[in-house]
Design a protein around this motif. Sequence first.
Motif, mmCIF file in Angstrom:
data_model
loop_
_atom_site.group_PDB
_atom_site.id
_atom_site.type_symbol
_atom_site.label_atom_id
_atom_site.label_comp_id
_atom_site.label_asym_id
_atom_site.label_seq_id
_atom_site.Cartn_x
_atom_site.Cartn_y
_atom_site.Cartn_z
ATOM 1 N N ALA A 59 0.841 -1.195 0.000
ATOM 2 C CA ALA A 59 0.000 0.000 0.000
ATOM 3 C C ALA A 59 0.880 1.249 0.000
ATOM 4 N N GLY A 60 0.286 2.376 -0.383
ATOM 5 C CA GLY A 60 1.031 3.648 -0.440
ATOM 6 C C GLY A 60 1.595 4.051 0.919
ATOM 7 N N LYS A 61 2.624 4.863 0.915
ATOM 8 C CA LYS A 61 3.314 5.272 2.164
ATOM 9 C C LYS A 61 2.370 5.979 3.129
ATOM 10 N N ALA A 62 1.500 6.790 2.549
ATOM 11 C CA ALA A 62 0.660 7.655 3.375
ATOM 12 C C ALA A 62 -0.396 6.876 4.160
ATOM 13 N N ALA A 63 -0.638 5.618 3.761
ATOM 14 C CA ALA A 63 -1.739 4.870 4.364
ATOM 15 C C ALA A 63 -1.544 4.666 5.861
ATOM 16 N N SER A 64 -2.641 4.821 6.615
ATOM 17 C CA SER A 64 -2.604 4.569 8.048
ATOM 18 C C SER A 64 -3.999 4.116 8.471
ATOM 19 N N GLY A 65 -4.173 3.821 9.757
ATOM 20 C CA GLY A 65 -5.488 3.410 10.248
ATOM 21 C C GLY A 65 -5.556 1.919 10.514
ATOM 22 N N ALA A 66 -6.686 1.502 11.099
ATOM 23 C CA ALA A 66 -6.845 0.128 11.582
ATOM 24 C C ALA A 66 -6.646 -0.911 10.481
ATOM 25 N N LEU A 67 -7.270 -0.663 9.332
ATOM 26 C CA LEU A 67 -7.179 -1.655 8.244
ATOM 27 C C LEU A 67 -5.746 -1.760 7.735
ATOM 28 N N HIS A 68 -5.137 -0.602 7.578
ATOM 29 C CA HIS A 68 -3.756 -0.595 7.103
ATOM 30 C C HIS A 68 -2.848 -1.324 8.092
ATOM 31 N N GLU A 69 -3.047 -1.049 9.364
ATOM 32 C CA GLU A 69 -2.207 -1.703 10.385
ATOM 33 C C GLU A 69 -2.398 -3.209 10.404
ATOM 34 N N LEU A 70 -3.639 -3.618 10.290
ATOM 35 C CA LEU A 70 -3.938 -5.057 10.288
ATOM 36 C C LEU A 70 -3.234 -5.750 9.121
ATOM 37 N N VAL A 71 -3.382 -5.159 7.933
ATOM 38 C CA VAL A 71 -2.782 -5.759 6.734
ATOM 39 C C VAL A 71 -1.252 -5.773 6.847
ATOM 40 N N THR A 72 -0.684 -4.659 7.280
ATOM 41 C CA THR A 72 0.782 -4.565 7.383
ATOM 42 C C THR A 72 1.315 -5.572 8.395
ATOM 43 N N SER A 73 0.679 -5.622 9.554
ATOM 44 C CA SER A 73 1.124 -6.528 10.604
ATOM 45 C C SER A 73 1.002 -7.986 10.158
ATOM 46 N N ALA A 74 -0.145 -8.326 9.539
ATOM 47 C CA ALA A 74 -0.355 -9.710 9.086
ATOM 48 C C ALA A 74 0.678 -10.080 8.030
ATOM 49 N N THR A 75 0.967 -9.145 7.140
ATOM 50 C CA THR A 75 1.936 -9.406 6.077
ATOM 51 C C THR A 75 3.331 -9.603 6.670
ATOM 52 N N GLU A 76 3.696 -8.687 7.586
ATOM 53 C CA GLU A 76 5.041 -8.753 8.189
ATOM 54 C C GLU A 76 5.253 -10.048 8.970
ATOM 55 N N HIS A 77 4.206 -10.553 9.597
ATOM 56 C CA HIS A 77 4.336 -11.778 10.378
ATOM 57 C C HIS A 77 4.141 -13.030 9.535
ATOM 58 N N GLY A 78 3.975 -12.844 8.245
ATOM 59 C CA GLY A 78 3.857 -14.002 7.357
ATOM 60 C C GLY A 78 2.516 -14.709 7.460
ATOM 61 N N ASP A 79 1.488 -14.005 7.987
ATOM 62 C CA ASP A 79 0.171 -14.623 8.136
ATOM 63 C C ASP A 79 -0.754 -14.365 6.953
ATOM 64 N N LEU A 80 -0.284 -13.548 6.030
ATOM 65 C CA LEU A 80 -1.086 -13.293 4.834
ATOM 66 C C LEU A 80 -0.133 -13.309 3.643
ATOM 67 N N GLU A 81 0.071 -14.518 3.155
ATOM 68 C CA GLU A 81 1.027 -14.677 2.056
ATOM 69 C C GLU A 81 0.488 -14.060 0.776
ATOM 70 N N PRO A 82 1.377 -13.617 -0.079
ATOM 71 C CA PRO A 82 0.901 -13.142 -1.383
ATOM 72 C C PRO A 82 0.383 -14.316 -2.214
ATOM 73 N N GLY A 83 -0.464 -14.010 -3.189
ATOM 74 C CA GLY A 83 -1.045 -15.067 -4.031
ATOM 75 C C GLY A 83 -2.553 -15.031 -3.946
ATOM 76 N N VAL A 84 -3.209 -15.205 -5.088
ATOM 77 C CA VAL A 84 -4.661 -15.051 -5.149
ATOM 78 C C VAL A 84 -5.386 -16.032 -4.230
ATOM 79 N N ALA A 85 -6.285 -15.483 -3.400
ATOM 80 C CA ALA A 85 -7.199 -16.243 -2.529
ATOM 81 C C ALA A 85 -6.570 -16.711 -1.216
ATOM 82 N N LYS A 86 -5.317 -16.346 -0.932
ATOM 83 C CA LYS A 86 -4.741 -16.633 0.394
ATOM 84 C C LYS A 86 -5.517 -15.790 1.412
ATOM 85 N N GLN A 87 -5.850 -16.383 2.562
ATOM 86 C CA GLN A 87 -6.742 -15.670 3.480
ATOM 87 C C GLN A 87 -6.238 -15.596 4.911
#
Length: 502
Positions: free
Chosen positions: A30-58
């Motif tokens: 996501a863009g640098k400027a993004a912030s807020g609950a949704l952004h944090e959730l996505v960033t944190s999940a991605t950083e911890h490897g809980d939301l892998e890239p690839g279509v339909a990973k959940q």
Amino acid sequence: MDFELKSLSPNQAAQLTTDALLVLVPDAKAGKAASGALHELVTSATEHGDLEPGVAKQLACYRPAGFKAARVLLVRVGDGSAVSVRKAVTAGLGALKQPGVKKLGLVLSLFDAGNDAVRAAVQACADATYAYTTTKPSAKARALQQVVVGVAQVAAVRAGFDTGRALVTGVEFAKEWANRPANHATPTMLAEAARKLGRKPGIKTDVLGPRQVEALGMGSFMAVAKGSVEPLRFIVMHYNGGAKGSAPVVLVGKGITFDTGGISIKPAPEMDEMKFDMGGAASVLGTFAALAELQPAINVVGLIPSCENMPDGQAVKPGDVVTSMSGQTIEILNTDAEGRLILCDALTYAARFKPHSVVDIATLTGACVIALGGVRSGLFSTRDDLAQALHKAGETAQDPCWRMPLDDEYAEGLKSNFADMGNVAGRAGGAITAAKFLQKFAAELPWAHLDIAGTAWKSGAAKGSTGRPVPLLLQYLIDQAAAMAAAGQAKPGSKARKTAKS
Ligand code: BES
Ligand code: MN
Ligand code: ZN
């Protein structure tokens, strides 16, 4: 099912009060400027490897901090293409089947969702939650009632959203009628459904019965209907959204409400699936339901010859010769090749509309299932431009087809010693020889034929109608409306009444 299109920033999405939030997350950061609950959730999940890239990973979250919705499901949407969106939404809704999920927020604002992506999202919501209930009182009805589709910019994707909604109406109409068993979907009942559609804006329905069909000289169609106590129906529908006098697209749908094979009777296993033999007719009805909602600027005629194919003392026999409406005689060597026998008279009838194009849609041959399986419908056409337009519409709508040949050599086997032609030509190339038979009745018309035997329904545990090829047909009509409007604008004096959408 109710859809609403809403402009929704990621922060607004977190504040949405729905039973669940389905968030499509692109692989790109996501863009640098993004912030807020949704952004944090996505960033944190991605950083911890809980939301892998690839279509339909959940990643399913329950009552995450900063969200109004109790259930938040993050689903990867890869590159954000329409194909990925469809896969992601389908997978996501598979995981949100709880009866408590009645209102859903579908967040498409984390990536650049275009018209095709929004349309695919709407369609996938309906497809993933569809439930047939008409003759199954114990079936779980669809829990999901309301979907709020959140996008960055409403105006940019309104057309795709509207098309998606109309498609849902059309596909579900087709599914409903195709799924109904033959005793709940007789030719008379189909005609009633068509009549009801005739009350919608822009639509008119006429229904012809046995006496009128006889007066027209449709001897081939009548021969198939003879073996059943259910009277045949010939349904004629008009959608007038285009300029007066503008040549219509004619859609012809095979409406065999049950195909036993007739005297050339089919074996018992899977014969129940021959209730789907009116899938072509269902797709024409569904397309009209969608047209009524979308109101594109085009004229369309729908023709549905409908009857049962039954064995009986009165049934047509192998070797019988009948005279079609075109005057050509046909030796009915196999009563199970009945679809072409009802379609040929409808094609002859189609000529009276001086059509822009004629497309017949039919669950015509088992051979087409062998050739193309359940992925692509068979496409046959004598015109390259028409074939290309239909092929393109299928790609756009994710309802693909594949062009098959029509060399004249394929018609050799249709020769008969007792009539102008036989109705079958042996096993080899069966989908093509069936198309060659139809071609003899398309004469000079700009004609195409879609063999949907492999794509109209699914067998096995997921047995049921797919609603195909309503998406392809509607897209083709939308494309044609746009082309006609463009041509009309180029010519001063002629004006298109309505502008085409999407
Ligand atoms: N409705 C069937 C085609 C069909 C069969 C569709 C199986 C889907 C699955 C059609 O009327 C039919 O029976 N066609 C025959 C033609 C043959 C007798 C030349 C077929 O495909 O076997
Ligand atoms: Mn048959
Ligand atoms: Zn059939």
